[in-house]
Design a protein around this motif. Structure first.
Motif, PDB file in Angstrom:
ATOM      1  N   GLY A   1       4.315  11.740   1.794  1.00 28.64           N
ATOM      2  CA  GLY A   1       5.756  11.913   1.662  1.00 28.64           C
ATOM      3  C   GLY A   1       6.119  13.350   1.968  1.00 28.64           C
ATOM      4  O   GLY A   1       5.759  13.882   3.013  1.00 28.64           O
ATOM      5  N   VAL A   2       6.790  14.003   1.027  1.00 24.29           N
ATOM      6  CA  VAL A   2       7.174  15.401   1.219  1.00 24.29           C
ATOM      7  C   VAL A   2       6.168  16.352   0.579  1.00 24.29           C
ATOM      8  O   VAL A   2       6.328  17.561   0.661  1.00 24.29           O
TER       9      VAL A   2
ATOM     10  N   PRO B   1       0.815  -1.202   0.000  1.00 24.36           N
ATOM     11  CA  PRO B   1       0.000   0.000   0.000  1.00 24.36           C
ATOM     12  C   PRO B   1       0.858   1.265   0.000  1.00 24.36           C
ATOM     13  O   PRO B   1       1.625   1.501   0.910  1.00 24.36           O
ATOM     14  N   VAL B   2       0.734   2.014  -1.070  1.00 26.93           N
ATOM     15  CA  VAL B   2       1.434   3.282  -1.181  1.00 26.93           C
ATOM     16  C   VAL B   2       0.396   4.371  -0.957  1.00 26.93           C
ATOM     17  O   VAL B   2      -0.656   4.360  -1.598  1.00 26.93           O
ATOM     18  N   PRO B   3       0.644   5.287  -0.037  1.00 28.88           N
ATOM     19  CA  PRO B   3      -0.346   6.326   0.213  1.00 28.88           C
ATOM     20  C   PRO B   3      -0.631   7.108  -1.068  1.00 28.88           C
ATOM     21  O   PRO B   3       0.287   7.496  -1.777  1.00 28.88           O
ATOM     22  N   ALA B   4      -1.892   7.292  -1.356  1.00 30.22           N
ATOM     23  CA  ALA B   4      -2.287   8.009  -2.559  1.00 30.22           C
ATOM     24  C   ALA B   4      -2.830   9.378  -2.190  1.00 30.22           C
ATOM     25  O   ALA B   4      -3.361   9.575  -1.106  1.00 30.22           O
ATOM     26  N   VAL B   5      -2.687  10.291  -3.115  1.00 27.67           N
ATOM     27  CA  VAL B   5      -3.232  11.631  -2.923  1.00 27.67           C
ATOM     28  C   VAL B   5      -4.726  11.562  -3.221  1.00 27.67           C
ATOM     29  O   VAL B   5      -5.153  10.941  -4.187  1.00 27.67           O
TER      30      VAL B   5
ATOM     31  N   VAL C   1      -9.161  19.245  -4.875  1.00 28.02           N
ATOM     32  CA  VAL C   1      -7.828  19.185  -4.270  1.00 28.02           C
ATOM     33  C   VAL C   1      -6.943  20.221  -4.947  1.00 28.02           C
ATOM     34  O   VAL C   1      -6.936  20.339  -6.173  1.00 28.02           O
ATOM     35  N   PHE C   2      -6.221  20.967  -4.126  1.00 26.48           N
ATOM     36  CA  PHE C   2      -5.240  21.921  -4.628  1.00 26.48           C
ATOM     37  C   PHE C   2      -3.850  21.395  -4.270  1.00 26.48           C
ATOM     38  O   PHE C   2      -3.469  21.436  -3.102  1.00 26.48           O
ATOM     39  N   PRO C   3      -3.107  20.874  -5.246  1.00 29.08           N
ATOM     40  CA  PRO C   3      -1.769  20.358  -4.938  1.00 29.08           C
ATOM     41  C   PRO C   3      -0.879  21.469  -4.395  1.00 29.08           C
ATOM     42  O   PRO C   3      -0.945  22.612  -4.848  1.00 29.08           O
TER      43      PRO C   3
END
Length: 153
Positions: A133-134, A58-62, A108-110
């Protein structure tokens, strides 16, 4: 008859070269064994890491529009549904069928941190944040369950 005499011992510096002593001291052997163990451990760790990322770990997704999120660290009153989230409070992505799903993402605003941007989004009730992540993103969301919305209004 004469008895054969043993050959005289060779004089130093003549004849065969002297046999060298052991070149592998116990210290060298210990260091070599430890380096071999360290190399094997590094290879095993690398293989396990590569296989786990390829195996669909599982990779955290945006979060994206339509996704469901939950507060990353809700207070007890927020977890009970009696308090609204604070502006910019961190969230995590969850399955919309989960009982943890409290909010539905509208926009969502990156790389956004200005919570006032969500005030301009129709239907957005909350300005939350997500860090993967960052990278961080501003998440504009609404309540995903009618019961929770009625308790907070």
């Amino acid at each position: 008859m004469t008895t054969p005499q043993p050959a005289p011992p060779p004089r130093p510096g003549s004849g065969r070269p002297p046999v060298p002593g052991p070149t592998w001291s116990p210290f060298r052997v210990t260091v070599l064994v430890l380096l071999a163990i360290l190399a094997l451990a590094a290879v095993a760790y690398g293989a396990a890491h590569v296989s786990s990322t390829r195996a669909g770990s599982p990779v955290p997704a945006v979060a994206g529009p339509g996704d469901c999120v939950a507060l990353a660290s809700p207070t007890p009153t927020q977890a009970a549904g009696r308090a609204a989230p604070e502006a910019g409070q961190p969230v995590r992505l969850v399955d919309c069928d989960s009982t943890q799903a409290r909010y539905t993402v509208i926009q969502v605003f990156p790389a956004g941190t200005d919570v006032r941007r969500c005030a301009e989004v129709p239907g957005a009730e909350f300005a939350l944040s997500q860090r993967v992540g960052v990278h961080s993103a501003l998440v504009c969301a609404e309540h995903s369950d009618v019961q929770g919305r009625a308790q907070n209004e």
